[in-house]
Design a protein around this motif. Structure first.
Motif, PDB file in Angstrom:
ATOM      1  N   TYR A 153      47.192  87.673  58.755  1.00  0.00           N
ATOM      2  CA  TYR A 153      46.501  87.069  59.893  1.00  0.00           C
ATOM      3  C   TYR A 153      47.154  87.504  61.198  1.00  0.00           C
ATOM      4  CZ  TYR A 153      50.364  83.670  59.709  1.00  0.00           C
ATOM      5  OH  TYR A 153      51.599  83.077  59.676  1.00  0.00           O
ATOM      6  N   ALA A 154      46.419  87.301  62.277  1.00  0.00           N
ATOM      7  CA  ALA A 154      46.928  87.464  63.635  1.00  0.00           C
ATOM      8  C   ALA A 154      46.619  86.159  64.364  1.00  0.00           C
ATOM      9  CB  ALA A 154      46.266  88.650  64.331  1.00  0.00           C
ATOM     10  N   ARG A 155      47.642  85.556  64.982  1.00  0.00           N
ATOM     11  CA  ARG A 155      47.500  84.229  65.586  1.00  0.00           C
ATOM     12  C   ARG A 155      48.137  84.193  66.966  1.00  0.00           C
ATOM     13  NH1 ARG A 155      50.377  80.502  61.880  1.00  0.00           N
ATOM     14  NH2 ARG A 155      52.232  81.215  62.941  1.00  0.00           N
ATOM     15  N   ASN A 156      47.409  83.655  67.950  1.00  0.00           N
ATOM     16  CA  ASN A 156      47.979  83.413  69.275  1.00  0.00           C
ATOM     17  C   ASN A 156      48.954  82.248  69.199  1.00  0.00           C
ATOM     18  OD1 ASN A 156      46.557  85.399  70.616  1.00  0.00           O
ATOM     19  ND2 ASN A 156      45.000  84.020  71.419  1.00  0.00           N
ATOM     20  N   VAL A 175      51.860  88.063  63.781  1.00  0.00           N
ATOM     21  CA  VAL A 175      51.081  88.816  62.802  1.00  0.00           C
ATOM     22  C   VAL A 175      51.804  88.735  61.465  1.00  0.00           C
ATOM     23  CG1 VAL A 175      50.096  91.060  62.183  1.00  0.00           C
ATOM     24  CG2 VAL A 175      50.281  90.409  64.607  1.00  0.00           C
ATOM     25  N   LEU A 176      51.091  88.275  60.443  1.00  0.00           N
ATOM     26  CA  LEU A 176      51.596  88.310  59.076  1.00  0.00           C
ATOM     27  C   LEU A 176      50.823  89.392  58.353  1.00  0.00           C
ATOM     28  CD1 LEU A 176      53.293  87.123  56.730  1.00  0.00           C
ATOM     29  CD2 LEU A 176      51.309  85.694  56.212  1.00  0.00           C
ATOM     30  N   MET A 177      51.539  90.326  57.732  1.00  0.00           N
ATOM     31  CA  MET A 177      50.879  91.419  57.018  1.00  0.00           C
ATOM     32  C   MET A 177      51.510  91.589  55.651  1.00  0.00           C
ATOM     33  SD  MET A 177      52.520  94.174  59.612  1.00  0.00           S
ATOM     34  CE  MET A 177      52.956  92.927  60.817  1.00  0.00           C
ATOM     35  N   CYS A 178      50.666  91.677  54.619  1.00  0.00           N
ATOM     36  CA  CYS A 178      51.130  91.827  53.254  1.00  0.00           C
ATOM     37  C   CYS A 178      50.367  92.958  52.580  1.00  0.00           C
ATOM     38  CB  CYS A 178      50.910  90.536  52.464  1.00  0.00           C
ATOM     39  SG  CYS A 178      51.780  89.104  53.133  1.00  0.00           S
ATOM     40  N   PHE A 188      42.136  89.496  55.978  1.00  0.00           N
ATOM     41  CA  PHE A 188      42.964  89.527  57.185  1.00  0.00           C
ATOM     42  C   PHE A 188      42.214  88.728  58.244  1.00  0.00           C
ATOM     43  CE2 PHE A 188      45.745  90.795  60.425  1.00  0.00           C
ATOM     44  CZ  PHE A 188      46.807  91.469  59.861  1.00  0.00           C
ATOM     45  N   SER A 189      42.737  87.556  58.566  1.00  0.00           N
ATOM     46  CA  SER A 189      42.007  86.628  59.426  1.00  0.00           C
ATOM     47  C   SER A 189      42.557  86.594  60.848  1.00  0.00           C
ATOM     48  CB  SER A 189      42.026  85.218  58.831  1.00  0.00           C
ATOM     49  OG  SER A 189      43.346  84.721  58.802  1.00  0.00           O
ATOM     50  N   ILE A 190      41.715  86.098  61.722  1.00  0.00           N
ATOM     51  CA  ILE A 190      42.094  85.834  63.114  1.00  0.00           C
ATOM     52  C   ILE A 190      42.211  84.326  63.236  1.00  0.00           C
ATOM     53  CG2 ILE A 190      41.366  85.975  65.521  1.00  0.00           C
ATOM     54  CD1 ILE A 190      39.759  88.500  64.686  1.00  0.00           C
ATOM     55  N   GLN A 191      43.378  83.859  63.630  1.00  0.00           N
ATOM     56  CA  GLN A 191      43.593  82.408  63.727  1.00  0.00           C
ATOM     57  C   GLN A 191      43.754  81.992  65.164  1.00  0.00           C
ATOM     58  OE1 GLN A 191      46.909  81.445  61.177  1.00  0.00           O
ATOM     59  NE2 GLN A 191      45.738  81.880  59.341  1.00  0.00           N
ATOM     60  N   THR A 193      43.975  94.002  65.736  1.00  0.00           N
ATOM     61  CA  THR A 193      45.003  93.950  64.701  1.00  0.00           C
ATOM     62  C   THR A 193      44.381  93.695  63.337  1.00  0.00           C
ATOM     63  OG1 THR A 193      46.665  93.178  66.285  1.00  0.00           O
ATOM     64  CG2 THR A 193      47.109  92.762  63.947  1.00  0.00           C
ATOM     65  N   ALA A 194      43.452  92.749  63.267  1.00  0.00           N
ATOM     66  CA  ALA A 194      42.779  92.467  61.998  1.00  0.00           C
ATOM     67  C   ALA A 194      42.008  93.699  61.519  1.00  0.00           C
ATOM     68  CB  ALA A 194      41.848  91.266  62.145  1.00  0.00           C
ATOM     69  N   HIS A 195      41.349  94.383  62.431  1.00  0.00           N
ATOM     70  CA  HIS A 195      40.598  95.596  62.081  1.00  0.00           C
ATOM     71  C   HIS A 195      41.533  96.662  61.511  1.00  0.00           C
ATOM     72  CE1 HIS A 195      37.433  98.597  62.281  1.00  0.00           C
ATOM     73  NE2 HIS A 195      38.272  99.395  62.917  1.00  0.00           N
TER      74      HIS A 195
END
Length: 90
Positions: A35-38, A46-49, A87-90, A23-25
């Protein structure tokens, strides 16, 4: 072009399958930030802006996700703009 932020919750087999990484890619390829967070319930948030058309493209991708995932449900809503770097992975 309008800039928007969308928060999505993805359900199914989406943890332990590289979902956040992919998703980040995809988000970075579309020049989005977020970000994408479990989550503890087994979903991924997933938050996307960014540009509306690019956010819509990532939403369309999230309906399937990577080949290793099995997405059963996608719920999303537009939220207030947030300035996020990368775009981070949390």
């Amino acid at each position: 072009m309008s800039q928007i932020c969308v928060r999505a919750t993805v359900s199914g087999r989406v943890q332990g399958v590289g979902f956040r990484f992919h998703t980040a890619h995809e988000g970075l390829k579309l020049s989005l930030s977020g970000y994408a967070r479990n989550e503890s319930d087994g979903t991924v948030t997933v938050l996307m802006c960014g540009e509306e058309k690019n956010v819509n493209a990532l939403l369309a991708w999230l309906e399937q996700g990577p080949a290793t995932a099995n997405v059963t449900k996608l719920v999303h809503n537009q939220i207030d703009w947030q300035a996020i770097d990368g775009f981070s992975i949390q």
